[in-house]
Design a protein around this motif. Structure first.
Motif, PDB file in Angstrom:
ATOM      1  N   ASP A 471       0.892  -1.333  -0.062  1.00  0.00           N
ATOM      2  CA  ASP A 471      -0.032  -0.062  -0.087  1.00  0.00           C
ATOM      3  C   ASP A 471       0.988   1.155  -0.080  1.00  0.00           C
ATOM      4  O   ASP A 471       0.081   2.447  -0.084  1.00  0.00           O
ATOM      5  CB  ASP A 471      -0.782  -0.170   1.318  1.00  0.00           C
ATOM      6  CG  ASP A 471      -2.381  -0.987   0.839  1.00  0.00           C
ATOM      7  OD1 ASP A 471      -2.403  -1.487   0.139  1.00  0.00           O
ATOM      8  OD2 ASP A 471      -2.657  -1.166   2.053  1.00  0.00           O
ATOM      9  N   HIS A 632      -4.206   5.362   9.848  1.00  0.00           N
ATOM     10  CA  HIS A 632      -4.079   4.780   8.309  1.00  0.00           C
ATOM     11  C   HIS A 632      -2.676   5.483   8.090  1.00  0.00           C
ATOM     12  O   HIS A 632      -2.540   6.541   8.250  1.00  0.00           O
ATOM     13  CB  HIS A 632      -5.266   4.990   7.703  1.00  0.00           C
ATOM     14  CG  HIS A 632      -5.073   4.378   6.278  1.00  0.00           C
ATOM     15  ND1 HIS A 632      -4.695   3.097   6.148  1.00  0.00           N
ATOM     16  CD2 HIS A 632      -5.455   4.848   5.057  1.00  0.00           C
ATOM     17  CE1 HIS A 632      -4.664   2.726   4.874  1.00  0.00           C
ATOM     18  NE2 HIS A 632      -4.934   3.824   4.262  1.00  0.00           N
ATOM     19  N   LEU A 650      -9.952   7.852   4.875  1.00  0.00           N
ATOM     20  CA  LEU A 650     -10.040   6.568   5.568  1.00  0.00           C
ATOM     21  C   LEU A 650      -9.851   6.415   7.219  1.00  0.00           C
ATOM     22  O   LEU A 650     -10.563   5.601   7.935  1.00  0.00           O
ATOM     23  CB  LEU A 650      -8.827   5.588   4.997  1.00  0.00           C
ATOM     24  CG  LEU A 650      -9.394   4.963   3.682  1.00  0.00           C
ATOM     25  CD1 LEU A 650      -8.250   4.607   2.726  1.00  0.00           C
ATOM     26  CD2 LEU A 650     -10.352   3.884   3.727  1.00  0.00           C
ATOM     27  N   PHE A 654     -12.562   5.042   9.635  1.00  0.00           N
ATOM     28  CA  PHE A 654     -12.234   4.016  10.611  1.00  0.00           C
ATOM     29  C   PHE A 654     -12.319   4.699  12.189  1.00  0.00           C
ATOM     30  O   PHE A 654     -13.110   3.778  13.072  1.00  0.00           O
ATOM     31  CB  PHE A 654     -10.987   3.576  10.716  1.00  0.00           C
ATOM     32  CG  PHE A 654     -10.350   2.712   9.541  1.00  0.00           C
ATOM     33  CD1 PHE A 654     -11.153   1.498   9.270  1.00  0.00           C
ATOM     34  CD2 PHE A 654      -9.254   3.075   8.771  1.00  0.00           C
ATOM     35  CE1 PHE A 654     -10.864   0.852   8.272  1.00  0.00           C
ATOM     36  CE2 PHE A 654      -9.042   2.258   7.712  1.00  0.00           C
ATOM     37  CZ  PHE A 654      -9.801   0.941   7.298  1.00  0.00           C
ATOM     38  N   SER A 666      -5.504   0.337  10.327  1.00  0.00           N
ATOM     39  CA  SER A 666      -5.589  -0.354   9.164  1.00  0.00           C
ATOM     40  C   SER A 666      -4.799  -1.421   8.855  1.00  0.00           C
ATOM     41  O   SER A 666      -3.795  -1.678   9.703  1.00  0.00           O
ATOM     42  CB  SER A 666      -5.461   0.543   7.899  1.00  0.00           C
ATOM     43  OG  SER A 666      -4.012   1.020   7.756  1.00  0.00           O
ATOM     44  N   GLN A 667      -4.973  -2.569   8.202  1.00  0.00           N
ATOM     45  CA  GLN A 667      -4.122  -3.523   7.870  1.00  0.00           C
ATOM     46  C   GLN A 667      -2.844  -3.032   7.464  1.00  0.00           C
ATOM     47  O   GLN A 667      -1.523  -3.698   7.904  1.00  0.00           O
ATOM     48  CB  GLN A 667      -4.697  -4.532   7.038  1.00  0.00           C
ATOM     49  CG  GLN A 667      -3.970  -6.085   6.798  1.00  0.00           C
ATOM     50  CD  GLN A 667      -4.522  -6.924   5.967  1.00  0.00           C
ATOM     51  OE1 GLN A 667      -5.575  -6.879   5.896  1.00  0.00           O
ATOM     52  NE2 GLN A 667      -3.601  -7.784   5.733  1.00  0.00           N
ATOM     53  N   THR A 668      -2.671  -1.994   6.731  1.00  0.00           N
ATOM     54  CA  THR A 668      -1.314  -1.529   6.289  1.00  0.00           C
ATOM     55  C   THR A 668      -0.497  -1.133   7.237  1.00  0.00           C
ATOM     56  O   THR A 668       0.630  -1.656   7.461  1.00  0.00           O
ATOM     57  CB  THR A 668      -1.691  -0.183   5.222  1.00  0.00           C
ATOM     58  OG1 THR A 668      -2.652  -0.774   4.168  1.00  0.00           O
ATOM     59  CG2 THR A 668      -0.245   0.111   4.634  1.00  0.00           C
ATOM     60  N   GLN A 685     -14.137  -5.666   9.001  1.00  0.00           N
ATOM     61  CA  GLN A 685     -13.732  -5.310   7.565  1.00  0.00           C
ATOM     62  C   GLN A 685     -15.004  -4.303   7.107  1.00  0.00           C
ATOM     63  O   GLN A 685     -16.055  -4.201   7.717  1.00  0.00           O
ATOM     64  CB  GLN A 685     -13.433  -6.172   6.522  1.00  0.00           C
ATOM     65  CG  GLN A 685     -14.509  -7.281   6.345  1.00  0.00           C
ATOM     66  CD  GLN A 685     -14.169  -8.345   5.255  1.00  0.00           C
ATOM     67  OE1 GLN A 685     -12.936  -8.642   5.221  1.00  0.00           O
ATOM     68  NE2 GLN A 685     -15.188  -8.830   4.698  1.00  0.00           N
ATOM     69  N   ASP A 687     -16.732  -1.874   3.911  1.00  0.00           N
ATOM     70  CA  ASP A 687     -17.049  -1.762   2.560  1.00  0.00           C
ATOM     71  C   ASP A 687     -17.202  -0.295   2.530  1.00  0.00           C
ATOM     72  O   ASP A 687     -18.640   0.126   2.558  1.00  0.00           O
ATOM     73  CB  ASP A 687     -18.024  -2.694   2.053  1.00  0.00           C
ATOM     74  CG  ASP A 687     -18.151  -2.369   0.449  1.00  0.00           C
ATOM     75  OD1 ASP A 687     -17.304  -1.601  -0.197  1.00  0.00           O
ATOM     76  OD2 ASP A 687     -19.105  -3.007  -0.106  1.00  0.00           O
ATOM     77  N   MET A 691     -14.127   3.787  -2.198  1.00  0.00           N
ATOM     78  CA  MET A 691     -12.805   3.262  -1.733  1.00  0.00           C
ATOM     79  C   MET A 691     -13.218   1.954  -2.356  1.00  0.00           C
ATOM     80  O   MET A 691     -13.757   0.936  -1.697  1.00  0.00           O
ATOM     81  CB  MET A 691     -12.580   3.125  -0.129  1.00  0.00           C
ATOM     82  CG  MET A 691     -12.547   4.456   0.214  1.00  0.00           C
ATOM     83  SD  MET A 691     -10.932   5.578  -0.171  1.00  0.00           S
ATOM     84  CE  MET A 691     -11.292   7.208   0.340  1.00  0.00           C
ATOM     85  N   TRP A 695     -11.711  -3.235   3.383  1.00  0.00           N
ATOM     86  CA  TRP A 695     -10.557  -2.613   4.221  1.00  0.00           C
ATOM     87  C   TRP A 695     -10.938  -3.338   5.694  1.00  0.00           C
ATOM     88  O   TRP A 695     -11.826  -3.001   6.336  1.00  0.00           O
ATOM     89  CB  TRP A 695     -10.859  -0.952   4.396  1.00  0.00           C
ATOM     90  CG  TRP A 695     -10.571  -0.329   3.222  1.00  0.00           C
ATOM     91  CD1 TRP A 695     -11.703  -0.218   2.121  1.00  0.00           C
ATOM     92  CD2 TRP A 695      -9.500   0.316   2.608  1.00  0.00           C
ATOM     93  NE1 TRP A 695     -11.051   0.664   1.090  1.00  0.00           N
ATOM     94  CE2 TRP A 695      -9.604   0.801   1.550  1.00  0.00           C
ATOM     95  CE3 TRP A 695      -7.989   0.353   3.241  1.00  0.00           C
ATOM     96  CZ2 TRP A 695      -8.790   1.292   0.702  1.00  0.00           C
ATOM     97  CZ3 TRP A 695      -7.251   0.951   2.456  1.00  0.00           C
ATOM     98  CH2 TRP A 695      -7.351   1.442   1.259  1.00  0.00           C
ATOM     99  N   PHE A 697      -9.657  -4.090   9.537  1.00  0.00           N
ATOM    100  CA  PHE A 697      -9.161  -3.101  10.338  1.00  0.00           C
ATOM    101  C   PHE A 697      -9.033  -3.874  11.761  1.00  0.00           C
ATOM    102  O   PHE A 697      -9.360  -4.849  11.899  1.00  0.00           O
ATOM    103  CB  PHE A 697      -9.957  -1.835  10.586  1.00  0.00           C
ATOM    104  CG  PHE A 697     -11.380  -2.185  11.085  1.00  0.00           C
ATOM    105  CD1 PHE A 697     -11.602  -2.254  12.332  1.00  0.00           C
ATOM    106  CD2 PHE A 697     -12.303  -2.341  10.164  1.00  0.00           C
ATOM    107  CE1 PHE A 697     -12.957  -2.256  12.721  1.00  0.00           C
ATOM    108  CE2 PHE A 697     -13.575  -2.776  10.465  1.00  0.00           C
ATOM    109  CZ  PHE A 697     -13.895  -2.549  11.790  1.00  0.00           C
TER     110      PHE A 697
END
Length: 706
Positions: A471, A632, A650, A654, A666-668, A685, A687, A691, A695, A697
């Protein structure tokens, strides 16, 4: 002329570098923004009384006359009560006139002005030591008349500080002191090209040619970004002279035998967050290149391989080659624990600073590419170009990354490392062309043994596979070359192609051969590609976007609203905002938005952002308030103090899903903080409209204390 030893005593009121009043404790409910503005204004007008009407208009311009006067009376009353402990009447009030009764040494600004007017060098030094920052640094007030006055005073005092520094530069006989004064001046006026030349010349006198060249690069970057021009001819001539001198000096200082043989160069050390990082510098080219090897390494033992030594000499033939042993490996401290990518980036920055390199090419092979990619995205101003060989974006398999290892394959690899550690190395995947060469197999096994213990090697292998940098690829804006062997058995060519498709304007070159390591068969072809790319690469344009980790914290509406106009309550919006600002400074964050019910901040690194969110959450929890927060990381456009981009949206989305007292990431963020002492819990997650994709989380917490 000031000669008294009391002249540098701590003043009652300090306004340079911020606001500090000896009679008011930090966090005092009397220290509202309007109260600080009132004291600062009266302090600089202390020789003259000011009318209530004028002050009310200056500080409460949006209110009617009656309301403004009432607010002024209330603020004065709170301040006078708070200052009673000093046993002195600071405010003089006569009918409609106000004055702050200050002696010369009660105010740092007055001390500074008196000392700055002196002709004595020592008193000029005292003056500049008092100028610890701009007037009311960091202070703002949403009142246009006051802001106009503040801007004028800041510029007046800044100009005075520059004049003092100019005098000191030409009076100082010690080169180090001259550099210090000139550097301080450039912090106030970075476009002073004459001062940049003085610094370059001073570094030259000290024999620190690399620092002189770095100073030129800093000037060049500043002029290009702010004015769109190049340095003056006089400055460019000085740079060319210094560059030629560095090349000659490097050759003279490096014995001929060492330049044409495998003699091990000296190993140096630099401290990075308390960890000793080993590095070596070879070569005498006109630019710097940092080579970051994958997995584990040993600087000294690398030279025992004729093949690897030859490859390193080739690299050093057209650059100044800087190599490091990453923390936990080789000659660097082995007891550093599992690293994070952020810590490794700090290590590279520490080494660059130690060798006087402001900007360098980053060359990462295999796992070393992960850190180099994040470094290039996070610190583009220190990255001349990026080179990746046999690199990858993600270590583990996923439906949208089918080239990674499965969990079973990873466990098989870890078992093989433990089983075969110390034996003649199996080069069937790392360097198939050398698999039948017993000398290379024995050397590589010894190289690995001298690079890490079996336990550390296994931990670092697992660590490198768990990272996911996909990402952040779009945030890389420096010239990038990606090379890969068509038959690479460790990292598939599709992974190199994936990187090239995600990094803007990256050049991809697929080379024939099967060897993953850079010193395998046909290594000259690889080095030729690197040299050719660097000789023709176009410098990056000024960066309009950068990689930012955004923290979005929501304050409960009731808490933000409660008593927000009552400074004495200690629970108004300004009080939590003050704490949020203090923590931002402590964690090197950048304020993006600060409102009565939220704070949004940006950080260069995700663990900085997490630590900030945890600290703010815990501090406000102690007051009985549970915030909702989210973090994020992504590319963000910045214009002045304005930030924009999907990362902002984002983080806000969140945060809206967080429960009171919860911090979501975030997962990133989770995937880029592998090795950090943090615990992540899968939460779900989202939607999100506009985006693409789902996503995922997590909530984040510090580790449980046993």
């Amino acid at each position: 002329m000031i000669t008294s030893t009391n002249s540098m005593a701590r003043p009652f009121l300090s306004l340079l570098g911020g606001f500090e009043c000896a009679g008011l404790a930090a966090g005092s409910p009397a220290l509202t923004r309007k109260a600080r503005a009132l004291m600062a204004y009266l302090a600089l007008q202390a020789r003259h009384s000011q009318s209530r009407e004028k002050i009310a208009a200056l500080l409460w311009g949006g209110a009617n006359d009656e309301q403004a006067r009432a607010s002024l009376r209330q603020t004065l009353s709170v301040l006078r009560r708070a200052l009673q402990t000093t046993e002195r009447q600071w405010f003089r009030i006569e009918r409609d006139q106000l004055r702050l009764d200050l002696h010369e040494f009660d105010l740092d600004v007055r001390q500074f002005e008196v000392l700055a007017a002196s002709s004595e060098t020592e008193e000029l030094k005292q003056a500049i030591s008092l100028y610890s920052g701009e007037f009311l640094e960091g202070f703002t007030l949403a009142e246009e008349p006051f802001e106009d006055w503040l801007r004028i005073e800041r510029e007046r005092l800044r100009t005075l500080a520059i004049a003092v520094l100019e005098k000191l530069i030409f009076r100082e006989t010690a080169v180090g002191a001259r550099i210090a004064a000139a550097t301080r001046l450039l912090g106030l006026d970075p476009l002073r090209e004459d001062i940049h030349r003085i610094v370059m010349g001073a570094y030259e006198k000290q024999g620190r040619i690399n620092l002189a060249l770095e100073q030129y690069q800093r000037l060049s970057d500043t002029l290009r970004k702010q004015l769109g021009v190049q340095p003056e001819p006089e400055t460019r001539l000085l740079y060319e002279k210094l560059l030629a001198r560095r090349m000659v000096t490097t050759k003279e200082c490096q014995p001929e035998e060492a330049r044409r043989s495998n003699t091990t160069p000296p190993t140096r050390y630099v401290k990075s967050s308390g960890v000793n990082i080993a590095y070596q510098v070879t070569g005498d080219g006109p630019f710097d290149l940092v080579y970051v090897q994958g997995w584990v390494s040993n600087l000294d033992y690398a030279w025992a391989s004729t093949r690897l030594a030859r490859t390193l000499h080739r690299l050093g033939s057209f650059c100044r080659l800087i190599r490091i042993d990453k923390r936990g490996t080789g000659l660097s401290d082995r007891t550093a624990g599992l690293p994070t990518l952020e810590e490794r980036m700090q290590d590279v920055r520490a080494v660059l600073d130690a060798v006087g390199s402001r900007s360098a090419v980053l060359f990462g092979s295999s796992e070393g590419g992960l850190m180099c990619m994040l470094f290039a995205a996070s610190y583009p101003e220190r990255t001349t170009a990026l080179i990746l060989h046999g690199a990858y974006a993600r270590g583990l398999w996923s439906p949208d990354y089918p080239w990674g290892r499965t969990e079973n394959e990873l466990e098989d690899e870890l078992a093989a490392i433990e089983r075969e550690w110390g034996r003649p190395a199996d080069l069937s995947r790392a360097a198939p062309s050398l698999v039948d060469d017993p000398v290379e197999r024995e050397w590589f096994a010894a190289y690995l043994r001298n690079s890490a213990s079996p336990k550390d090697a296994i931990s670092l292998w697992r660590w490198s596979v768990e990272i996911d940098a996909r990402d952040i690829l779009s945030a890389i804006r420096v010239p990038t070359l990606i090379t890969h062997r068509t038959g690479d058995r460790w990292v598939q060519p599709d992974e190199g192609r994936y990187l090239a498709s995600r990094i803007p304007h990256a050049k991809y070159v697929e080379l024939p051969g099967d060897d993953h390591v850079i010193w395998g068969a046909d290594s000259d072809r690889l080095i030729d590609e690197i040299q050719g790319f660097l000789s023709s690469a176009t410098p990056s344009e000024p960066f309009e976007s950068t990689l930012v980790t955004v923290v979005h914290v929501i304050i409960p509406e009731g808490y933000a609203r409660e008593n927000r106009d009552s400074a004495a309550s200690g629970r108004g919006a300004e009080n939590w905002q003050r704490e949020a600002t203090r923590l931002l400074a402590a964690t090197v964050g950048q304020e993006i938005e600060l409102e009565e019910n939220k704070v949004v901040a940006g950080f260069q690194q995700p663990t900085q952002a997490i630590n900030y969110a945890l600290d703010l959450r815990d501090h406000l929890h102690s007051r009985g308030v549970d915030v909702c927060a989210a973090i994020h990381i992504g590319e963000c456009k910045r214009q002045g103090n304005l930030y924009s981009g999907p990362v902002m949206q984002l983080a806000a989305e969140f945060a809206a899903y967080a429960s009171p007292g919860e911090i979501l990431t975030s997962q990133t963020v989770r995937d880029l903080t592998v090795g950090a002492n943090l615990t992540f819990y899968h939460r779900g997650q989202l939607d999100l409209a506009g985006m693409p994709g789902l996503w995922i989380f997590f909530s984040v917490e510090p580790p449980l204390k046993l």
